[in-house]
Design a protein around this motif. Structure first.
Motif, PDB file in Angstrom:
ATOM      1  N   VAL A 141      31.998  28.476  38.435  1.00  0.00           N
ATOM      2  CA  VAL A 141      32.293  29.603  39.318  1.00  0.00           C
ATOM      3  C   VAL A 141      33.412  30.446  38.697  1.00  0.00           C
ATOM      4  N   ALA A 142      33.188  31.749  38.643  1.00  0.00           N
ATOM      5  CA  ALA A 142      34.204  32.670  38.148  1.00  0.00           C
ATOM      6  C   ALA A 142      34.861  33.387  39.323  1.00  0.00           C
ATOM      7  N   PHE A 143      36.169  33.618  39.207  1.00  0.00           N
ATOM      8  CA  PHE A 143      36.924  34.358  40.221  1.00  0.00           C
ATOM      9  C   PHE A 143      37.569  35.572  39.557  1.00  0.00           C
ATOM     10  N   PRO A 144      36.776  36.604  39.261  1.00  0.00           N
ATOM     11  CA  PRO A 144      37.376  37.827  38.707  1.00  0.00           C
ATOM     12  C   PRO A 144      38.061  38.620  39.804  1.00  0.00           C
ATOM     13  N   ALA A 145      39.117  39.337  39.439  1.00  0.00           N
ATOM     14  CA  ALA A 145      39.782  40.184  40.427  1.00  0.00           C
ATOM     15  C   ALA A 145      38.772  41.209  40.933  1.00  0.00           C
ATOM     16  N   GLY A 146      38.643  41.301  42.260  1.00  0.00           N
ATOM     17  CA  GLY A 146      37.607  42.163  42.804  1.00  0.00           C
ATOM     18  C   GLY A 146      38.101  43.173  43.804  1.00  0.00           C
ATOM     19  N   GLY A 147      39.410  43.353  43.921  1.00  0.00           N
ATOM     20  CA  GLY A 147      39.916  44.280  44.935  1.00  0.00           C
ATOM     21  C   GLY A 147      41.304  44.749  44.599  1.00  0.00           C
ATOM     22  N   ALA A 148      42.072  45.027  45.630  1.00  0.00           N
ATOM     23  CA  ALA A 148      43.428  45.526  45.448  1.00  0.00           C
ATOM     24  C   ALA A 148      44.332  44.436  44.901  1.00  0.00           C
ATOM     25  N   ALA A 149      45.492  44.837  44.444  1.00  0.00           N
ATOM     26  CA  ALA A 149      46.478  43.868  43.977  1.00  0.00           C
ATOM     27  C   ALA A 149      46.826  42.905  45.101  1.00  0.00           C
ATOM     28  N   GLY A 150      47.181  41.699  44.701  1.00  0.00           N
ATOM     29  CA  GLY A 150      47.524  40.696  45.680  1.00  0.00           C
ATOM     30  C   GLY A 150      48.800  41.046  46.422  1.00  0.00           C
ATOM     31  N   PRO A 151      49.068  40.375  47.529  1.00  0.00           N
ATOM     32  CA  PRO A 151      50.295  40.618  48.294  1.00  0.00           C
ATOM     33  C   PRO A 151      51.512  40.078  47.554  1.00  0.00           C
ATOM     34  N   MET A 152      52.677  40.213  48.160  1.00  0.00           N
ATOM     35  CA  MET A 152      53.888  39.749  47.500  1.00  0.00           C
ATOM     36  C   MET A 152      53.888  38.235  47.309  1.00  0.00           C
ATOM     37  N   TYR A 153      53.229  37.513  48.211  1.00  0.00           N
ATOM     38  CA  TYR A 153      53.228  36.062  48.160  1.00  0.00           C
ATOM     39  C   TYR A 153      51.783  35.567  48.247  1.00  0.00           C
ATOM     40  N   GLY A 154      51.575  34.309  47.805  1.00  0.00           N
ATOM     41  CA  GLY A 154      50.268  33.707  48.014  1.00  0.00           C
ATOM     42  C   GLY A 154      49.555  33.332  46.734  1.00  0.00           C
ATOM     43  N   SER A 155      48.238  33.078  46.864  1.00  0.00           N
ATOM     44  CA  SER A 155      47.438  32.626  45.741  1.00  0.00           C
ATOM     45  C   SER A 155      45.977  32.963  45.987  1.00  0.00           C
ATOM     46  N   VAL A 156      45.184  32.938  44.924  1.00  0.00           N
ATOM     47  CA  VAL A 156      43.745  33.119  45.051  1.00  0.00           C
ATOM     48  C   VAL A 156      43.125  31.887  45.684  1.00  0.00           C
ATOM     49  N   VAL A 157      43.566  30.719  45.216  1.00  0.00           N
ATOM     50  CA  VAL A 157      43.060  29.441  45.711  1.00  0.00           C
ATOM     51  C   VAL A 157      44.249  28.560  46.057  1.00  0.00           C
ATOM     52  N   SER A 158      44.249  27.988  47.258  1.00  0.00           N
ATOM     53  CA  SER A 158      45.283  27.036  47.643  1.00  0.00           C
ATOM     54  C   SER A 158      44.630  25.719  48.023  1.00  0.00           C
ATOM     55  N   ASN A 159      45.310  24.627  47.701  1.00  0.00           N
ATOM     56  CA  ASN A 159      44.739  23.303  47.946  1.00  0.00           C
ATOM     57  C   ASN A 159      45.770  22.350  48.534  1.00  0.00           C
ATOM     58  N   ALA A 160      45.379  21.717  49.630  1.00  0.00           N
ATOM     59  CA  ALA A 160      46.176  20.637  50.208  1.00  0.00           C
ATOM     60  C   ALA A 160      45.360  19.363  50.312  1.00  0.00           C
ATOM     61  N   GLY A 161      44.102  19.413  49.849  1.00  0.00           N
ATOM     62  CA  GLY A 161      43.225  18.247  49.878  1.00  0.00           C
ATOM     63  C   GLY A 161      42.897  17.789  48.474  1.00  0.00           C
ATOM     64  N   VAL A 162      41.603  17.744  48.142  1.00  0.00           N
ATOM     65  CA  VAL A 162      41.148  17.402  46.798  1.00  0.00           C
ATOM     66  C   VAL A 162      40.305  18.567  46.295  1.00  0.00           C
ATOM     67  N   LEU A 163      40.693  19.134  45.168  1.00  0.00           N
ATOM     68  CA  LEU A 163      39.993  20.289  44.618  1.00  0.00           C
ATOM     69  C   LEU A 163      39.715  20.045  43.143  1.00  0.00           C
TER      70      LEU A 163
END
Length: 410
Positions: A141-163
């Motif tokens: 799976v590819a995750f190319p940037a597809g929209g506006a710039a990201g916000p000041m904080y955060g991530s494309v993918v976040s994980n608290a389980g098993v990824l």
């Protein structure tokens, strides 16, 4: 196809691969690229398999093993909550555009690109959030940037389980913050492409990050402050990176430029930190055979009056507080930052003359190599230049089996 072989042959540091995952990989290798269907990946498993064949939610979504012309990725993810074993396997047969994929807790979701590579895009991050208790595996799976710039904080993918991210690609993502003021202006970016929480287990196999950035700019005020902290992977849990994973062109930049207001007071401050992998809060990172290049940080500050400060710290890996084990990693003009009191091993790594180990910590040497990573029989230990750990060299008549072990040559 040969690209699957490195996943089937285990490395000494690799975690055991679940039997169902091994069967799926063997099935994919047998059918070849472009021919993956639910019949190929499901085998004798009772786990439900569906084919995603529309890029966005249909008016009346319907998902089944065979294409329905009405099954989207978000609907397929939600099906895991409605199956007997709380699991679903998804064959991704089209590129998809999503708002946020969030599998329910205590579910298992596997996504396989039908042709070896499908793209998932969205208007803005985040695109995938894995909660504690959930398990997600993405293949091709590819995750190319597809929209506006990201916000000041955060991530494309976040994980608290098993990824598990197998042969995935993240490219072109940008976070930006800007502020213009009269008396003061502040701009801050603190983000990661993939973030792994303290409860998370993250596995990367042959996954690549390229040309992603975090930029902060503060302008015109008497006092300007800009700070950018940006990395490809931010880890607070356990992160295992194997195969031909790559971190290239991950940048953090901050610019503070104060204006001339005809007063005797003013100042500017800029701080930038970022790069490939940041290990924080006692996390554990194990990197096997990954490459790091062109990961940098830059900071610039200017003011007609007052104090001006600009500091930048770019790195391939920053083990601020925890354990980092690097096995066969390759560094091209990169810094590795090791905090005081951290535990660090770099065995069989390759670093050019422009690469440096910085910070208060250090890699283990031949003299203090941990037992699990010490050179084994028929191998002599040699400390690496520039402080990048050590290398095990096989004796006459032997060849390397891995970074620390030797076997008799044929």
């Amino acid at each position: 196809p040969l690209q699957f072989l490195y996943l089937i042959v285990p490395h000494r540091n690799a975690h055991p691969m679940p039997r169902q995952h091994l069967l799926m990989l063997l099935a994919l290798a047998a059918v070849g690229a472009g021919a993956v269907t639910c019949r190929d990946v499901a085998g004798n498993s009772t786990t439900r398999c569906v084919t995603v064949d529309v890029p966005a939610p249909a008016a009346q979504p319907v998902c089944d093993a065979e294409p329905t012309g009405a099954c989207d990725l978000a609907t397929a993810f939600a099906l895991a909550n409605a199956t007997a074993d709380r699991a679903v396997t998804i064959v991704l047969a089209t590129d998809s555009r999503v708002a946020l994929l969030a599998p329910p807790r205590n579910t298992t979701v596997r996504v396989v690109a039908d042709n070896g590579r499908r793209a998932v895009t969205g208007a803005a991050p985040p695109l995938l959030s894995v909660p504690s208790g959930a398990a997600v595996r993405l293949s091709g799976v590819a995750f190319p940037a597809g929209g506006a710039a990201g916000p000041m904080y955060g991530s494309v993918v976040s994980n608290a389980g098993v990824l598990e991210l197998e042969r995935c690609v993240f490219s072109g993502w940008a976070w930006a913050a800007s502020d213009t003021g009269a008396m003061t202006s502040f701009a801050t970016v603190s983000a990661a492409v993939v973030s792994n929480a303290a409860t998370g287990v993250l596995r990367l196999d042959g996954t690549a990050f390229s040309d992603c950035s975090g930029t902060a700019g503060a302008w015109a005020a008497l006092f300007t402050t800009a700070g950018a902290s940006f990395v490809a992977v931010q880890n607070r849990g356990a992160a295992y990176m194997n195969g031909a994973c790559a971190f290239n062109g991950i940048t953090a930049s901050a610019l503070a430029a104060s204006g001339d207001h005809g007063t005797p007071i003013g100042g500017a401050s800029a701080f930038a930190s970022g790069g490939g992998v940041a290990n924080l809060d006692g996390g554990v990172v194990r990197v096997t055979g990954c490459t790091f290049a062109n990961n940098t940080a830059t900071a610039s500050a200017s003011s007609p009056v007052g104090d001006v400060t600009a500091t930048a710290s770019g790195y391939a890996v920053n083990n601020a507080d925890g354990t980092a084990v690097l096995d066969g990693a390759v560094f091209a003009a990169q810094n590795v930052t090791l905090g005081n009191g951290t535990r660090n091993v770099c065995v069989g790594c390759t670093a050019d003359s422009e690469s440096r180990v910085v910070g208060g910590g250090a890699f283990a040497t031949c003299a203090d190599a941990p037992g699990a990573y010490a050179c084994q029989a028929h191998a002599s230990c040699r400390d690496a230049p520039n402080g990048f750990g050590y290398r095990c060299v096989c004796g006459a008549g032997y060849v390397a089996a891995n970074a620390t072990a030797c076997v008799a040559s044929v």
